[in-house]
Write a protein that holds these residues in place. Structure first.
Motif, short mmCIF file in Angstrom:
data_model
loop_
_atom_site.label_atom_id
_atom_site.label_comp_id
_atom_site.label_asym_id
_atom_site.label_seq_id
_atom_site.Cartn_x
_atom_site.Cartn_y
_atom_site.Cartn_z
N TYR A 14 64.74 53.13 68.38
CA TYR A 14 64.57 51.85 67.68
C TYR A 14 65.04 51.99 66.24
O TYR A 14 64.64 52.90 65.52
N ASP A 15 65.91 51.09 65.82
CA ASP A 15 66.44 51.08 64.45
C ASP A 15 66.26 49.68 63.88
O ASP A 15 67.08 48.78 64.12
N PRO A 16 65.16 49.46 63.13
CA PRO A 16 64.91 48.12 62.59
C PRO A 16 66.00 47.63 61.64
O PRO A 16 66.29 46.44 61.58
N GLU A 17 66.63 48.55 60.89
CA GLU A 17 67.68 48.14 59.95
C GLU A 17 68.90 47.58 60.68
O GLU A 17 69.52 46.63 60.20
N LYS A 18 69.25 48.18 61.81
CA LYS A 18 70.37 47.67 62.62
C LYS A 18 69.91 46.59 63.60
O LYS A 18 70.74 46.00 64.27
N SER A 19 68.60 46.36 63.68
CA SER A 19 68.02 45.45 64.66
C SER A 19 68.52 45.82 66.07
O SER A 19 69.09 45.01 66.78
N GLU A 20 68.25 47.10 66.42
CA GLU A 20 68.82 47.66 67.64
C GLU A 20 67.86 48.63 68.31
O GLU A 20 67.09 49.31 67.65
N ILE A 21 67.93 48.67 69.64
CA ILE A 21 67.20 49.66 70.43
C ILE A 21 68.04 50.02 71.65
O ILE A 21 68.87 49.21 72.10
N GLU A 22 67.82 51.22 72.13
CA GLU A 22 68.51 51.67 73.35
C GLU A 22 67.59 51.48 74.55
O GLU A 22 66.39 51.72 74.47
N PHE A 46 62.21 41.46 69.38
CA PHE A 46 62.13 42.33 68.21
C PHE A 46 63.49 42.67 67.59
O PHE A 46 63.55 43.00 66.41
N VAL A 47 64.55 42.69 68.41
CA VAL A 47 65.87 43.12 67.93
C VAL A 47 66.96 42.16 68.38
O VAL A 47 66.76 41.37 69.31
N ARG A 48 68.12 42.26 67.72
CA ARG A 48 69.27 41.43 68.09
C ARG A 48 70.21 42.14 69.06
O ARG A 48 70.98 41.48 69.76
N ASN A 49 70.17 43.50 69.09
CA ASN A 49 71.12 44.25 69.90
C ASN A 49 70.41 45.31 70.74
O ASN A 49 69.54 46.02 70.23
N VAL A 50 70.84 45.42 72.00
CA VAL A 50 70.37 46.48 72.88
C VAL A 50 71.59 47.28 73.28
O VAL A 50 72.60 46.71 73.71
#
Length: 177
Positions: free
Chosen positions: A84-92, A122-126
């Protein structure tokens, strides 16, 4: 709002619940099928020692699930949220495997839908990473709408670093049905 890495998710076919140490026997019984791993960068993951490392890493990740077939209540695989990377709004979403009986569509599609619907709160990108030679999983990613965006090098257990294809699904690209 912080990302809940281990919600309990339920669909029509599947239930995803947090992985627990007590899941070892049933999950290893699924993972011990060598054909599941034949295209994977860690093709010996079906062996007990290699799978034990995977299992321990899954527990330590804080984002791993067992996948349960709702009709039989049997564990049929595992998956996890990772990185999880909140700055990139990304999770794998990754580290996924299913018993071969459940390959080919409906189960993987529902699992990804449950995970994506949760992640997009929670995020924009997966993102997803698939071994360069794992054509079967690459096709499965494309089937659920993931877009190939590049390659990267990843390590798996005690194997040498290996090329992976990176895929992404963006929340803004999802059309609500």
């Amino acid at each position: 709002m912080s990302f809940d890495l281990q919600p309990h998710l339920k669909g029509e076919l599947l239930e995803l619940r947090p992985l627990d140490t007590d899941d070892w026997n049933e999950l290893f019984a699924v993972a011990s099928d060598s054909l599941i791993w034949e295209q994977h960068p860690e093709p010996d993951r079906y062996t007990e020692n290699v799978f034990r490392t995977y299992f321990q890493g899954a527990l330590e990740s804080g984002g791993a699930f067992v996948i349960i077939e709702r009709q039989t209540q049997q564990i049929i695989g595992s998956t996890r949220f990772y990185g999880y990377d909140p700055e990139k709004s990304e999770i794998e979403i990754g580290w996924t495997f299913l018993a071969r009986k459940y390959w080919g569509g409906r189960y993987n599609a529902e699992m990804k839908k449950l995970l994506l619907n949760h992640a997009f709160k929670f995020v924009r990108n997966v993102v997803f990473f698939v071994g360069e030679d794992n054509v079967r999983s690459q096709k499965a990613m494309e089937k659920v709408g993931a877009i190939k965006v590049g390659t990267t090098i990843r390590e798996y257990g005690n194997h040498p670093p290996t090329p992976n294809v990176k895929y992404v699904i963006r929340r803004d690209d999802i059309v609500e049905s």
